[in-house]
Write a protein that holds these residues in place. Structure first.
Motif, PDB file in Angstrom:
ATOM      1  N   UNK A 140      72.001  39.310  26.512  1.00  0.00           N
ATOM      2  CA  UNK A 140      72.286  39.119  27.932  1.00  0.00           C
ATOM      3  C   UNK A 140      71.626  37.843  28.438  1.00  0.00           C
ATOM      4  N   UNK A 141      72.077  37.401  29.607  1.00  0.00           N
ATOM      5  CA  UNK A 141      71.478  36.221  30.247  1.00  0.00           C
ATOM      6  C   UNK A 141      71.403  36.479  31.748  1.00  0.00           C
ATOM      7  N   UNK A 142      70.203  36.393  32.281  1.00  0.00           N
ATOM      8  CA  UNK A 142      70.015  36.488  33.724  1.00  0.00           C
ATOM      9  C   UNK A 142      69.632  35.126  34.268  1.00  0.00           C
ATOM     10  N   UNK A 193      57.524  46.430  21.782  1.00  0.00           N
ATOM     11  CA  UNK A 193      57.423  44.979  21.703  1.00  0.00           C
ATOM     12  C   UNK A 193      58.829  44.391  21.745  1.00  0.00           C
ATOM     13  N   UNK A 194      58.972  43.282  22.431  1.00  0.00           N
ATOM     14  CA  UNK A 194      60.277  42.643  22.538  1.00  0.00           C
ATOM     15  C   UNK A 194      60.074  41.169  22.853  1.00  0.00           C
ATOM     16  N   UNK A 195      61.142  40.468  23.145  1.00  0.00           N
ATOM     17  CA  UNK A 195      61.075  39.054  23.506  1.00  0.00           C
ATOM     18  C   UNK A 195      61.968  38.779  24.714  1.00  0.00           C
ATOM     19  N   UNK A 196      61.533  37.847  25.536  1.00  0.00           N
ATOM     20  CA  UNK A 196      62.338  37.284  26.613  1.00  0.00           C
ATOM     21  C   UNK A 196      62.207  35.775  26.509  1.00  0.00           C
ATOM     22  N   UNK A 197      63.333  35.081  26.353  1.00  0.00           N
ATOM     23  CA  UNK A 197      63.343  33.622  26.228  1.00  0.00           C
ATOM     24  C   UNK A 197      63.832  33.020  27.533  1.00  0.00           C
ATOM     25  N   UNK A 198      63.080  32.072  28.083  1.00  0.00           N
ATOM     26  CA  UNK A 198      63.409  31.484  29.379  1.00  0.00           C
ATOM     27  C   UNK A 198      63.618  29.981  29.213  1.00  0.00           C
ATOM     28  N   UNK A 254      46.671  31.884  33.370  1.00  0.00           N
ATOM     29  CA  UNK A 254      47.037  30.654  32.692  1.00  0.00           C
ATOM     30  C   UNK A 254      48.409  30.268  33.214  1.00  0.00           C
ATOM     31  N   UNK A 255      48.838  29.049  32.968  1.00  0.00           N
ATOM     32  CA  UNK A 255      50.136  28.652  33.481  1.00  0.00           C
ATOM     33  C   UNK A 255      50.698  27.451  32.757  1.00  0.00           C
ATOM     34  N   UNK A 256      52.017  27.309  32.844  1.00  0.00           N
ATOM     35  CA  UNK A 256      52.733  26.219  32.192  1.00  0.00           C
ATOM     36  C   UNK A 256      53.761  25.680  33.175  1.00  0.00           C
ATOM     37  N   UNK A 257      53.787  24.367  33.327  1.00  0.00           N
ATOM     38  CA  UNK A 257      54.744  23.715  34.214  1.00  0.00           C
ATOM     39  C   UNK A 257      55.981  23.365  33.396  1.00  0.00           C
ATOM     40  N   UNK A 258      57.116  23.954  33.776  1.00  0.00           N
ATOM     41  CA  UNK A 258      58.326  23.890  32.968  1.00  0.00           C
ATOM     42  C   UNK A 258      59.507  23.400  33.799  1.00  0.00           C
ATOM     43  N   UNK A 259      60.392  22.647  33.185  1.00  0.00           N
ATOM     44  CA  UNK A 259      61.609  22.172  33.834  1.00  0.00           C
ATOM     45  C   UNK A 259      62.370  21.244  32.918  1.00  0.00           C
ATOM     46  N   UNK A 260      63.544  20.783  33.368  1.00  0.00           N
ATOM     47  CA  UNK A 260      64.319  19.771  32.655  1.00  0.00           C
ATOM     48  C   UNK A 260      64.544  20.107  31.183  1.00  0.00           C
ATOM     49  N   UNK A 261      64.864  21.387  30.887  1.00  0.00           N
ATOM     50  CA  UNK A 261      65.242  21.756  29.525  1.00  0.00           C
ATOM     51  C   UNK A 261      64.137  22.322  28.667  1.00  0.00           C
ATOM     52  N   UNK A 262      62.998  22.692  29.266  1.00  0.00           N
ATOM     53  CA  UNK A 262      61.902  23.296  28.510  1.00  0.00           C
ATOM     54  C   UNK A 262      62.179  24.775  28.238  1.00  0.00           C
ATOM     55  N   UNK A 263      61.614  25.283  27.140  1.00  0.00           N
ATOM     56  CA  UNK A 263      61.798  26.675  26.718  1.00  0.00           C
ATOM     57  C   UNK A 263      60.450  27.358  26.577  1.00  0.00           C
ATOM     58  N   UNK A 264      60.347  28.576  27.095  1.00  0.00           N
ATOM     59  CA  UNK A 264      59.212  29.441  26.821  1.00  0.00           C
ATOM     60  C   UNK A 264      59.752  30.790  26.367  1.00  0.00           C
ATOM     61  N   UNK A 265      59.150  31.360  25.330  1.00  0.00           N
ATOM     62  CA  UNK A 265      59.531  32.677  24.828  1.00  0.00           C
ATOM     63  C   UNK A 265      58.295  33.562  24.904  1.00  0.00           C
ATOM     64  N   UNK A 305      65.318  24.630  41.083  1.00  0.00           N
ATOM     65  CA  UNK A 305      65.146  24.972  39.668  1.00  0.00           C
ATOM     66  C   UNK A 305      66.028  26.164  39.341  1.00  0.00           C
ATOM     67  N   UNK A 306      66.582  26.192  38.138  1.00  0.00           N
ATOM     68  CA  UNK A 306      67.317  27.347  37.615  1.00  0.00           C
ATOM     69  C   UNK A 306      66.625  27.793  36.334  1.00  0.00           C
ATOM     70  N   UNK A 307      66.376  29.086  36.220  1.00  0.00           N
ATOM     71  CA  UNK A 307      65.877  29.642  34.963  1.00  0.00           C
ATOM     72  C   UNK A 307      66.954  30.530  34.363  1.00  0.00           C
ATOM     73  N   UNK A 308      67.059  30.469  33.049  1.00  0.00           N
ATOM     74  CA  UNK A 308      68.012  31.294  32.299  1.00  0.00           C
ATOM     75  C   UNK A 308      67.202  32.164  31.358  1.00  0.00           C
ATOM     76  N   UNK A 309      67.263  33.479  31.564  1.00  0.00           N
ATOM     77  CA  UNK A 309      66.473  34.413  30.767  1.00  0.00           C
ATOM     78  C   UNK A 309      67.377  35.140  29.769  1.00  0.00           C
ATOM     79  N   UNK A 310      67.161  34.880  28.493  1.00  0.00           N
ATOM     80  CA  UNK A 310      67.908  35.543  27.431  1.00  0.00           C
ATOM     81  C   UNK A 310      67.111  36.772  26.987  1.00  0.00           C
ATOM     82  N   UNK A 311      67.785  37.921  26.930  1.00  0.00           N
ATOM     83  CA  UNK A 311      67.096  39.175  26.590  1.00  0.00           C
ATOM     84  C   UNK A 311      67.917  39.973  25.563  1.00  0.00           C
ATOM     85  N   UNK A 312      67.226  40.799  24.758  1.00  0.00           N
ATOM     86  CA  UNK A 312      67.937  41.739  23.897  1.00  0.00           C
ATOM     87  C   UNK A 312      68.503  42.893  24.719  1.00  0.00           C
ATOM     88  N   UNK A 313      69.272  43.713  24.064  1.00  0.00           N
ATOM     89  CA  UNK A 313      69.854  44.899  24.702  1.00  0.00           C
ATOM     90  C   UNK A 313      68.764  45.798  25.281  1.00  0.00           C
TER      91      UNK A 313
END
Length: 208
Positions: A111-113, A138-143, A163-174, A197-205
């Protein structure tokens, strides 16, 4: 509402998905949680951002929060397992993620949110993706982050040092392992100037 494109994307007419493999850096957190980072994963991300901003059927939602019904401070769109994603580049992103993580995850991302943060007033509060199997497994969410940079903050569940990470312009965090159960993440409001900003979250079922 303003958008400043990335100089690295200035000559890219189409989105191109980069490799993962050795380009991914893993950060071990506590209690079996971890995150993977891949900066600049998607070349041409600004072109994709503009297309999604124009063409995705964004919707506003209202939810019960803090004992009252409030506007969700961002726009949303969800694509289920059988839905066609709004751009072929996102299909390619999912295929590359599935190839890279299939052995470790044991199942595909399906899926993608999508979330559209229009400015610094749009946000998502501290949470873990614990609706469904993420509550107990345990699972994964890719953003994938598109558009302007925003800080994704993380902390142990229930509070603790952030903690934090500044993300944009095509960066990926899983976010993987126990991250959804034992840690929380947020995109907090900011009074500083912040473009869209738009985030795309890929998730398993079954992970929401």
């Amino acid at each position: 509402m303003w958008f400043q494109g990335s100089l690295l994307d200035s000559d890219a007419e189409h989105a191109e998905v980069g490799a993962l493999g050795a380009h991914v850096g893993r950060v071990r957190l506590s209690h079996g949680a971890w995150i993977d980072l891949r900066y600049g994963w998607l070349r041409g991300a600004d072109t994709l951002f503009e297309k999604l901003r124009r063409e995705v059927p964004w919707r506003a939602e209202r939810r019960e929060m803090y004992e009252r019904v409030m506007d969700v401070p961002r726009l949303l769109c969800h694509y289920g397992a059988r839905d066609t994603l709004p751009d072929p580049a996102l299909e390619t992103c999912r295929e590359v993620l599935n190839h890279h993580y299939r052995e470790e995850l044991g199942e595909p991302f399906v899926t993608a949110g999508l979330c559209y943060y229009r400015d610094g007033r749009d946000s998502v509060a501290w949470h873990g993706d614990r609706i469904g199997r993420g509550r107990s497994e345990d699972t994964m969410v890719a953003i994938l982050s598109l558009g302007e940079h925003r800080r994704l903050s993380l902390r142990p569940a229930g509070g603790g040092e952030q903690i934090g990470y500044t993300l944009g312009h095509g960066d990926l965090i899983v976010m993987g392992g126990s991250c959804q159960r034992t840690w929380e993440h947020a995109v907090l409001k900011t009074a500083r100037p912040a473009g869209p900003r738009i985030s795309v979250q890929f998730r398993p079922r079954g992970v929401l």
